[in-house]
Design an enzyme around this catalytic site. Structure first.
Site, short mmCIF file in Angstrom:
data_model
loop_
_atom_site.label_atom_id
_atom_site.label_comp_id
_atom_site.label_asym_id
_atom_site.label_seq_id
_atom_site.Cartn_x
_atom_site.Cartn_y
_atom_site.Cartn_z
N SER A 1 0.62 -1.67 -0.26
CA SER A 1 0.15 0.35 -0.18
C SER A 1 0.85 1.22 -0.36
CB SER A 1 -0.90 0.22 1.30
OG SER A 1 -1.56 1.38 1.26
N GLU B 1 -10.00 1.64 4.16
CA GLU B 1 -9.50 3.16 3.13
C GLU B 1 -11.24 3.56 2.56
OE1 GLU B 1 -6.75 2.20 0.26
OE2 GLU B 1 -7.76 1.95 -1.11
N HIS C 1 -7.06 -3.62 4.63
CA HIS C 1 -6.68 -2.12 4.28
C HIS C 1 -7.57 -1.71 3.99
CE1 HIS C 1 -4.42 0.44 2.30
NE2 HIS C 1 -3.33 0.71 3.86
N ASN C 2 -7.72 -2.35 2.99
CA ASN C 2 -8.92 -1.29 1.31
C ASN C 2 -10.27 -0.71 1.75
OD1 ASN C 2 -6.22 -1.03 0.32
ND2 ASN C 2 -7.27 -1.87 -1.77
N LYS D 1 -4.38 -6.88 3.80
CA LYS D 1 -4.65 -5.81 2.43
C LYS D 1 -6.26 -5.77 1.78
CE LYS D 1 -2.78 -2.29 -0.20
NZ LYS D 1 -3.76 -2.14 -1.80
C1 6PG Z 1 -2.79 1.53 -1.82
C2 6PG Z 1 -4.71 1.39 -2.64
C3 6PG Z 1 -4.58 1.18 -3.58
C4 6PG Z 1 -6.17 0.76 -4.17
C5 6PG Z 1 -6.71 2.55 -5.07
C6 6PG Z 1 -7.68 2.16 -5.43
O1 6PG Z 1 -3.34 0.58 -0.31
O2 6PG Z 1 -2.27 1.54 -2.47
O3 6PG Z 1 -5.81 1.06 -1.57
O4 6PG Z 1 -4.22 -0.74 -3.22
O5 6PG Z 1 -6.12 0.85 -5.67
O6 6PG Z 1 -6.76 3.06 -3.84
O7 6PG Z 1 -8.71 1.59 -5.02
P1 6PG Z 1 -10.03 1.86 -5.80
O8 6PG Z 1 -10.11 2.15 -7.46
O9 6PG Z 1 -11.11 0.48 -5.18
O10 6PG Z 1 -10.56 3.17 -4.92
#
Ligand code: 6PG
Length: 474
Positions: free
Chosen positions: A128, A189, A185-186, A182
């Site tokens: 990430s 996010e 994590h997303n 991960k």
């Molecule tokens: C990271 C992000 C990355 C992810 C983008 C886009 O940890 O660097 O999570 O891995 O690909 O955030 O995600 P979306 O296109 O689904 O919003």
């Protein structure tokens, strides 16, 4: 001389990861499906370290010291399988393939099992931090065998972000554990971004503030307990002016959020595991709703209140800060519960404290309060919820009046706040002495004889609803 590690797939993430390795003094072999990218990389950045450009897969593999460490940075899904199929036959037992993409952890488990049969270590590593992170220090979440981590860990830790000298990289657990973490994590996010977006919407439409003013509010928040990468970049985005129109940038962007799938996976898996990650789910659904242009056009005439608050804006600003903090705690609490549930389901023995440690830097959800999460799990590794940790309990106790006011205000003004309100509903659900689930059990027993348990006796019971309504033990 041979390369210590190799990277294949030189789109921006792969290229930056290779440069990061080279800059740290690790000779790195580089390979791409089309050689032009490889050439470009070495021409442009060759001076940063030692690169071994390879034109073919065979050359690439031959330039690696043994056991070979091969990192693939290609699109998740089919492309990843294709690259594995291309390289695996060229490898020997003991070699390692690292998948640094956003793979689904179930794919990682399948690939790990298949390659293990051939003596090859497959390491699904969540990475990430976007392009900048890949170059300057990402947060890295590697799964796979402990043995493979012995050979890879020092390299990965070396190129990862550091917080207080501690690398943002640790062995997460076997097979798919790294990609699972991960994924969550997303999901977090997504929830974090949605909550911030709701805060913005309330300040914009509810308090009538301009994007530039709101950017200042976020800058202030970033200095406090909400301090985080996402708050920081939100201020940057809100302060940005569109060059073509002179309007706030946020007003010229189409209001339809896209998604690549990791948030959706988090929710799908949470449903399977039975973990209520309502904050993440609301965030995914909010993106879907925003993206359904046809439905939104058809529904535009639905009646509702509109207009801003009569009250002065400052009280809403302070309240929204509290609501944001409390809701954020809920989102992380739910995400960590999903990690614990996944860990139990798949036998991964994931240490939640270690996850909060490696999320303190490098990754998209890095935030000041991850230190608090780390402290909470260090003190009690089996904490049932972050919400019952003393620090977070206190924080929510202090925030809850404002949090409730914000949800009421949003509802009255007709501003959707699914993140704030679902977080609050989750919180109230957790603390309820009695839930209406008892009634649901009664309904299930009525129409389907699904039985219920009693508060005062062991066993399963059923009421003869269609007969004399006496109770029978089942
Ligand atoms: C990271 C992000 C990355 C992810 C983008 C886009 O940890 O660097 O999570 O891995 O690909 O955030 O995600 P979306 O296109 O689904 O919003």
């Amino acid at each position: 001389e041979l390369a210590r590690i190799g990277v294949t797939g030189l789109a921006v993430m792969g290229r930056n990861l290779a440069r990061n390795l080279a800059r740290h003094g690790h000779p790195v072999a580089v390979h791409n499906r089309s050689y032009s990218r490889t050439k470009e990389l070495v021409e442009e950045f060759g001076h940063e370290g030692t690169f071994f450009p390879a034109e073919t897969a065979e050359q690439f593999v031959a330039s690696l010291e043994r056991p070979r460490r091969l990192v693939i940075m290609v699109k998740a899904g089919g492309p990843t399988d294709a690259v594995i199929d291309e390289f695996a036959p060229l490898l020997e037992p003991g070699d390692m393939i690292v998948d640094g993409g956003n793979a689904h952890f179930a794919d990682t488990r399948r690939r790990e099992a298949a390659l293990r049969e051939r003596g090859i270590h497959f390491v699904g590593a969540g990475i990430s931090g976007g392009e900048e992170g890949a170059l300057h220090g990402p947060s890295i979440m590697p799964g796979g065998s402990p043995e493979s981590y012995e050979a890879l860990g020092p390299l990965l830790e070396d190129i990862s972000a550091k917080v207080d000298g501690v690398p943002c990289c640790t062995h997460v657990g076997p097979d798919g554990a790294g990609h699972f973490v991960k994924m969550v994590h997303n999901g977090i996010e997504y929830a974090d971004m949605q909550l911030i977006a709701e805060a913005y919407d309330l300040l914009r439409r509810g308090a009538g503030m301009e994007p530039g003013e709101i950017a200042e509010v976020f800058r202030g928040w970033n200095e406090g307990r909400l301090g985080s990468y996402l708050i920081e970049i939100t201020a940057e985005v809100l302060a940005h002016t569109d060059a073509a129109t002179g309007k706030p940038f946020v007003d010229v962007v189409t209001d339809q959020a896209e998604q690549k799938g990791t948030g959706r996976w988090t929710v799908q898996i949470a449903l399977d595991l039975g973990v209520p990650v309502s904050g993440i789910a609301e965030a995914v659904f909010a993106r879907s709703l925003s993206g359904d242009a046809g439905l939104r056009t058809a529904a535009r005439e639905l009646p509702g209140p509109s207009g801003a608050l009569a009250e002065p804006a400052y009280s809403l600003v302070a309240d929204v800060e509290q609501a944001l903090y409390a809701s954020k705690i809920v989102a992380y609490a739910q995400g960590f519960n999903q990690i614990q549930a996944g860990s139990a389901e798949y036998g991964w023995s994931i240490d939640p404290g270690a996850m909060s440690t490696i999320w303190r830097g490098g990754c998209i959800i890095r935030a000041k309060f991850l230190d608090r999460i780390k402290q909470a799990y260090d003190a009690a590794p089996n904490l049932p919820s972050l919400l019952v940790d003393e620090y977070f309990l206190d924080a929510v106790r202090g925030a809850q009046d404002a949090w409730r006011r914000v949800v009421v205000t949003a509802t009255q003004l007709g501003i959707p706040a699914p993140g704030f309100s679902s977080a609050l509903a989750y919180y109230d659900g957790l603390r309820a002495e009695r839930l209406p689930a008892a009634l649901v059990q009664g309904q299930r027993d009525f129409f389907g004889a699904h039985t219920y348990r009693r508060v005062d006796r062991e066993g399963a019971f059923h009421v003869l609803w269609g007969g004399d309504r006496s109770e029978v033990a089942s």
